[in-house]
Motif scaffolding. Structure first.
Motif, PDB file in Angstrom:
ATOM      1  N   ASP A   1      -3.135   7.665   0.788  1.00 20.54           N
ATOM      2  CA  ASP A   1      -4.573   6.792   0.761  1.00 20.54           C
ATOM      3  C   ASP A   1      -5.338   8.714   0.515  1.00 20.54           C
ATOM      4  OD1 ASP A   1      -2.647   4.935   1.443  1.00 20.54           O
ATOM      5  OD2 ASP A   1      -4.404   4.233   1.867  1.00 20.54           O
TER       6      ASP A   1
ATOM      7  N   ARG B   1      -7.847   9.420  -2.374  1.00 20.53           N
ATOM      8  CA  ARG B   1      -9.043   9.126  -2.700  1.00 20.53           C
ATOM      9  C   ARG B   1      -9.806  10.500  -2.576  1.00 20.53           C
ATOM     10  NH1 ARG B   1     -10.090   4.250   1.706  1.00 20.53           N
ATOM     11  NH2 ARG B   1      -8.185   2.934   0.713  1.00 20.53           N
TER      12      ARG B   1
ATOM     13  N   GLY C   1     -10.141   3.799  -7.459  1.00 16.66           N
ATOM     14  CA  GLY C   1     -10.921   3.400  -6.561  1.00 16.66           C
ATOM     15  C   GLY C   1     -12.226   4.475  -6.537  1.00 16.66           C
TER      16      GLY C   1
ATOM     17  N   ASN D   1      -5.857   4.161  -5.783  1.00 16.17           N
ATOM     18  CA  ASN D   1      -6.516   3.966  -4.301  1.00 16.17           C
ATOM     19  C   ASN D   1      -7.542   5.721  -5.011  1.00 16.17           C
ATOM     20  OD1 ASN D   1      -6.547   3.430  -1.569  1.00 16.17           O
ATOM     21  ND2 ASN D   1      -4.525   3.414  -1.877  1.00 16.17           N
TER      22      ASN D   1
ATOM     23  N   TYR E   1     -10.869  -3.696  -2.003  1.00 12.44           N
ATOM     24  CA  TYR E   1     -10.187  -3.174  -1.428  1.00 12.44           C
ATOM     25  C   TYR E   1      -8.937  -4.643  -1.267  1.00 12.44           C
ATOM     26  CZ  TYR E   1      -5.446  -1.119  -0.129  1.00 12.44           C
ATOM     27  OH  TYR E   1      -4.227  -0.601  -0.202  1.00 12.44           O
TER      28      TYR E   1
ATOM     29  N   PRO F   1      -9.375  -1.631  -7.788  1.00 13.07           N
ATOM     30  CA  PRO F   1     -10.012  -1.775  -7.050  1.00 13.07           C
ATOM     31  C   PRO F   1     -11.439  -2.249  -8.036  1.00 13.07           C
ATOM     32  CG  PRO F   1      -9.556   0.504  -7.227  1.00 13.07           C
ATOM     33  CD  PRO F   1      -8.319   0.159  -8.345  1.00 13.07           C
TER      34      PRO F   1
ATOM     35  N   LEU G   1      -2.549   0.063  -4.198  1.00 15.55           N
ATOM     36  CA  LEU G   1      -3.339  -0.138  -4.703  1.00 15.55           C
ATOM     37  C   LEU G   1      -3.586   1.050  -5.772  1.00 15.55           C
ATOM     38  CD1 LEU G   1      -6.809  -1.437  -5.295  1.00 15.55           C
ATOM     39  CD2 LEU G   1      -7.402   0.237  -2.702  1.00 15.55           C
TER      40      LEU G   1
ATOM     41  N   ASN H   1       1.096  -1.120  -0.604  1.00 15.78           N
ATOM     42  CA  ASN H   1       0.342   0.055  -0.588  1.00 15.78           C
ATOM     43  C   ASN H   1       0.482   1.429  -0.297  1.00 15.78           C
ATOM     44  OD1 ASN H   1      -2.344   1.423  -0.561  1.00 15.78           O
ATOM     45  ND2 ASN H   1      -2.715   1.787   1.966  1.00 15.78           N
TER      46      ASN H   1
ATOM     47  N   ASP I   1     -13.293   0.108   0.289  1.00 13.08           N
ATOM     48  CA  ASP I   1     -12.562  -0.922   1.367  1.00 13.08           C
ATOM     49  C   ASP I   1     -13.349  -2.264   1.273  1.00 13.08           C
ATOM     50  OD1 ASP I   1     -10.307   0.700   1.847  1.00 13.08           O
ATOM     51  OD2 ASP I   1     -10.740   0.882   4.082  1.00 13.08           O
TER      52      ASP I   1
ATOM     53  N   ASN J   1     -13.668   5.234   3.447  1.00  9.38           N
ATOM     54  CA  ASN J   1     -13.596   3.812   4.230  1.00  9.38           C
ATOM     55  C   ASN J   1     -15.239   3.389   4.503  1.00  9.38           C
ATOM     56  OD1 ASN J   1     -14.105   4.678   6.706  1.00  9.38           O
ATOM     57  ND2 ASN J   1     -11.923   4.108   6.818  1.00  9.38           N
TER      58      ASN J   1
END
Length: 334
Positions: free
Chosen positions: A190, A194, A163, A160, A290, A322, A158, A145, A273, A245
């Motif tokens: 993160d 996001r 996603g 993020n 996730y 994701p 990932l 991560n 997630d 999240n």
């Protein structure tokens, strides 16, 4: 008389790395070996024989650094790594870094001093430069991560930003244009990615960006509850909320329902997630999956391969994509 701290400082490595070289630990990088031995010769350092004999015993352990071991997200990650460790009859040692550079550094040193050759690190506090240097000194270290360009082949991460884009665009495709966002207040990659994914989706769909539609809080249920209180207090026309999240989403949903708002009839919510909580709150939460179990499995296998020198060439970092999970917390509006 010179100490191990003096040797580490002269060699430009950590005390843990100097200790591993002095104690002839296998799988220490060649550059670290040379630097430490040159420093020992220059300073006239003589290690204690009894300490060397004790340290030479192998622990057969895999080390893992997480943010907070009490978090369900990291519990899932640790369980996946422990499954691999158990299959190989290895023990798992765990340290918590709490997104703090000093604590992360201390936890890594403790695991290295415990003879962990394989190390899976979830770090948000230390800089890219420091992590790159540590990776040079620790052949079996893999980041999860985290994206560090200089050691890309040892990063499992990932996307993020993608996603959050997918989550926001899903709301837009269901007719929503007044979309709030509840973001983590932690200054980590993160959270920033996001938030940017949410903004990207608005821009790409011709929706004005309004900073007052964004609220911040701790990335847990209490943080989500307080953030939605602040959002509603602004009296702005919101029909949907994307969240950092699932736990923030759960806190948000509870507060809304306690105040007579129906989900998704009055307001739609989407999480991120796909943790256990997403399946068991009502209505069941639409979210972004996730794949932490798969990523953790990949990370520990890569780490073990590096220790065994089974990886023969550099590869690109593994960036996981994701996926949208549609459940019951989002509805279409006209």
């Amino acid at each position: 008389m010179a100490t191990i701290k003096d040797v580490a400082r002269e060699a430009g490595v950590s005390i843990a790395t100097a200790s591993r070289v002095i104690n002839n630990t296998p799988h220490t990088s060649e550059s670290a070996n040379i630097a430490v031995k040159n420093a020992m010769a220059k300073l006239g350092y003589r290690p204690n024989a009894n300490a060397r004999a004790l340290a030479s015993k192998s622990s057969n352990a895999i080390g893992v650094i997480v943010n907070d071991v009490s978090s369900p997200f990291f519990g899932t990650m640790v369980k996946a790594i422990d499954t691999v460790a158990s299959e190989l009859e290895k023990q798992l040692l765990i340290g918590s870094g709490y997104h703090d550079a000093v604590k992360e550094r201390s936890a890594i040193n403790l695991l290295l001093n415990s003879r962990c050759e394989s190390l899976v690190v979830h770090s948000k506090g230390m800089t890219d430069a420091e992590l790159s240097k540590l990776a040079d000194e620790i052949p079996g270290m893999v980041l999860i991560n985290r994206k560090v360009p200089d050691i890309a082949s040892r990063c499992i991460a990932l996307d993020n930003r993608k996603g959050s884009y997918i989550a926001t665009e899903y709301l837009i495709r269901n007719g929503h244009t007044d979309i709030g966002y509840i973001c983590s207040n932690h200054n980590i990659e993160d959270a920033n990615d996001r938030r940017e994914g949410y903004l990207d989706a608005l821009r790409d769909n011709g929706i004005d960006i309004r900073e007052n539609y964004i609220e911040y809080g701790e990335p847990d249920e209490n943080g989500g509850e307080q953030a939605v209180v602040n959002l509603l207090a602004k009296n702005i026309p919101i029909t949907a909320i994307a969240t950092y999240n699932d736990y923030m989403a759960a806190g948000c949903m509870t507060l809304l329902q306690e105040n007579g708002m129906r989900i998704p009839e009055d307001i739609s919510i989407i999480g991120f997630d796909d943790g256990h909580i997403a399946r068991y709150i009502y209505p069941r939460l639409s979210t972004i999956r996730y794949p932490i179990q798969v990523m953790a499995n990949e990370a520990v296998k890569l780490s073990l391969s590096l220790v065994d020198k089974a990886v023969t060439k550099e590869t690109e970092r593994k960036l996981f994509i994701p996926m949208l999970v549609k459940r019951s917390s989002v509805s279409k509006i006209s």
